[in-house]
Design an enzyme around this catalytic site. Structure first.
Site, mmCIF file in Angstrom:
data_model
loop_
_atom_site.group_PDB
_atom_site.id
_atom_site.type_symbol
_atom_site.label_atom_id
_atom_site.label_comp_id
_atom_site.label_asym_id
_atom_site.label_seq_id
_atom_site.Cartn_x
_atom_site.Cartn_y
_atom_site.Cartn_z
ATOM 1 C CE1 TYR A 425 3.563 -1.992 1.993
ATOM 2 C CE2 TYR A 425 3.837 0.229 1.126
ATOM 3 C CZ TYR A 425 3.260 -1.021 1.053
ATOM 4 O OH TYR A 425 2.385 -1.287 0.033
ATOM 5 C CD GLU A 426 1.853 -0.318 7.174
ATOM 6 O OE1 GLU A 426 1.839 -0.258 8.408
ATOM 7 O OE2 GLU A 426 1.606 0.646 6.443
ATOM 8 N N GLY A 427 6.357 -2.569 9.017
ATOM 9 C CA GLY A 427 7.238 -3.457 9.771
ATOM 10 C C GLY A 427 7.978 -4.372 8.812
#
Length: 567
Positions: A425-427
């Site tokens: 997550y978050e890239g």
């Protein structure tokens, strides 16, 4: 398991390795004295040890649940979040005019990491609010700031980010959520979002969603996306809560880990919201929040690694098996190797994380373009290496436990299950690496070379007192420099992307060597020098194979056809 927040380790890193005094000497942060830093770290450590750590296991065994459209959180999480909020920890770096402490992000990063080691599921809730606070501070209207920021900073309200949709993951531009003007300055937002961390809870008065959606005249792709603030309950002009908004939780995701953190499928049906930033400028505003979160997620990885290491060490010091000097498995050479690798990598990842936060603070305090570029360059490394370290350390923690690590009752597996998502997550970490070798090298590799020059200069100076370690770090720098030059020369981005992940890891390995060498110089003859020698002589050499991989380009990676891959 008893968790002990690594307060003394942070004090050493801030005072001796990272150079926190440089931040404290700026006009912006001149109140962040060494006494204040010690007091903050000590109090945060008590919160982690006494309030949050006891909630870690229960959150896994008694997950958040959806009942009658309302999320019911794990037992004790309401009191835990209240303690975080009342301590002012959510608004550590928020602006004082809205109730924040105005402290450096470096301190916030340290506290967040300690909280992640204590109870990662619960720590994710204030982290989401912190990211929303920063996005609103930079992009929201004054009217929105006055209503929302004091509530978010106090913890009375909580924040989320809503990006992902079933058909639009990392390709955010493919989203289908839409927004239409209501004619009164507000907008009607419609769409479904998935993977929304802490999309609802039963302890905050309100939950505030930042939602990406497209206006009717928004062009396809990311350039046509706008950002909207959509609350669960509509606030009145005086800040009190009014009617419920037309949004809700459809379901909770059944996850591998982080069971105490509700991950929601959110449905917005013409929900009332307000524009944050300019029309079609949603990605710029959301990236403010995401960059904050990427630093925080890197700290989550390090924190989870710290928790896993402490549990593995405790087990190794109690488990008797085989013939060793102490009688415990901690004296078996291979078990000691694993413990040393865990401890050495946690130190390296933690130092990189703080160096990135330090650059962010210096940018905030000075506005200098060089600090901005440094913070931007270190962000993907901090996020990717921090989370990979957490995953690897948690995996080694299971191995130290042996068969007991595979038994859920020991609690060792929870660290790995919980931390595994942080590389996604978050890239994803692959996207972080691609960002590093592409966008972050649009300067022709200038910032990369500046950092390499600094490491090399320190290694050169260290030859007088630590010749072997200094030479090893210097040689690693030269190899990294050559590969960086090769990367910059590649016009075909596929050639860069094919080696992006090993390049990021190699850069992190060299940065880790630099920070370990700094510790060795400061602690000559002490335990930090011994740990540095282990890292530099046994773990730093990994960079060589990684850099060889980088310079192979994309040809070998893409050699098999899709049919051959399936054959």
């Amino acid at each position: 398991m008893t968790f002990r927040a690594p307060v003394s380790e942070y004090e050493f890193l801030l005072n001796t390795v990272i150079g926190f005094e440089q931040i404290a000497q700026t006009d912006r942060f001149n109140e962040a004295s060494s006494d204040l830093v010690t007091a903050i770290l000590t109090e945060a450590g008590k919160l982690c040890d006494e309030v949050m750590a006891p909630l870690q296991r229960g959150g896994d065994l008694q997950p958040a649940a959806l009942a009658n459209g309302v999320v019911r959180t794990s037992p004790g999480f309401d009191a835990g979040f209240k303690a975080i909020a009342e301590g002012g920890w959510i608004g550590m770096s928020a602006a004082p005019e809205h109730g924040g402490m105005g402290l450096p992000m470096t301190l916030t990063a340290a506290v967040n990491e300690m909280m992640s080691g204590a109870c990662l599921s619960l720590q994710l809730a204030p982290l989401m609010s912190q990211g929303q606070i920063e996005a609103l501070e930079h992009h929201a209207s004054d009217a929105l700031k006055q209503i929302y920021l004091p509530k978010l900073i106090s913890g009375a309200w909580t924040g989320t980010m809503n990006l992902t949709e079933p058909q639009a993951g990392s390709d955010v531009g493919a989203l289908s959520s839409r927004a239409e003007a209501n004619g009164d300055g507000s907008y009607a937002v419609t769409g479904q979002k998935i993977f929304i961390s802490w999309g609802d809870n039963d302890f905050a008065e309100n939950v505030c969603h930042l939602v990406l959606a497209r206006l009717p005249d928004g062009v396809p792709g990311t350039k046509g996306i706008s950002l909207f603030l959509v609350p669960k309950f509509l606030p009145n002009e005086d800040g009190t809560l009014g009617a419920a908004n037309s949004l809700g939780v459809v379901s909770l995701e059944h996850k591998m880990g982080l069971h105490g953190s509700p991950t929601c499928v959110m449905q917005f049906d013409g929900a009332k919201g307000w524009l944050v930033g300019s029309e079609h400028g949603g990605m710029a505003a959301m990236f403010t929040m995401m960059n904050n979160a990427r630093l925080g997620v890197g700290g989550q990885g390090v924190g989870a690694g710290e928790g896993a290491y402490q549990q593995a060490l405790s087990y190794a010091l109690e488990r008797k098996q085989g013939r060793t000097p102490s009688g415990f498995i901690a004296d078996h050479a291979d078990v000691r190797r694993m413990l040393m690798e865990m401890k050495a990598d946690i130190y390296a990842a933690r130092a990189i994380l703080l160096a990135c936060a330090h650059a962010t603070d210096m940018q905030t305090a000075t506005g200098a373009a060089d600090w901005k570029a440094r913070a931007a360059f270190l962000t993907p490394i901090s996020k990717a290496f921090g989370t990979e370290t957490g995953i690897r350390v948690a995996d080694l923690g299971i191995q130290v436990h042996g068969g007991m690590g595979f038994i859920e009752e020991s609690g060792a597996a929870q660290f790995l299950r919980d931390v595994r998502v942080t590389s996604i997550y978050e890239g994803t970490n692959g996207i972080q690496a691609m960002d590093l070798v592409a966008r972050k090298m649009m300067d022709g590799g200038d910032m990369a070379h500046r950092i390499i020059d600094e490491i090399e200069a320190q290694a050169e100076g260290a030859r007088a007192t630590h010749p072997n370690m200094g030479e090893a770090v210097w040689q690693a720098c030269e190899s990294l420099r050559e590969t960086t030059e090769w990367l910059v020369e590649q016009d075909d981005l596929q050639d860069r992307f094919a080696g992006a992940v090993p390049y990021l890891r190699a850069f992190a390995r060299v940065l880790g060597g630099h920070y370990h060498l700094t510790a060795a110089i400061a602690d000559k003859g002490g335990p930090r020098e011994k740990l540095a020698r282990f890292y530099i002589k046994r773990m730093l050499p990994e960079h060589s194979g990684l850099l060889t991989h980088v310079q192979e380009g994309a040809a070998g990676t893409m050699a098999l056809t899709l049919e051959e891959l399936a054959g």
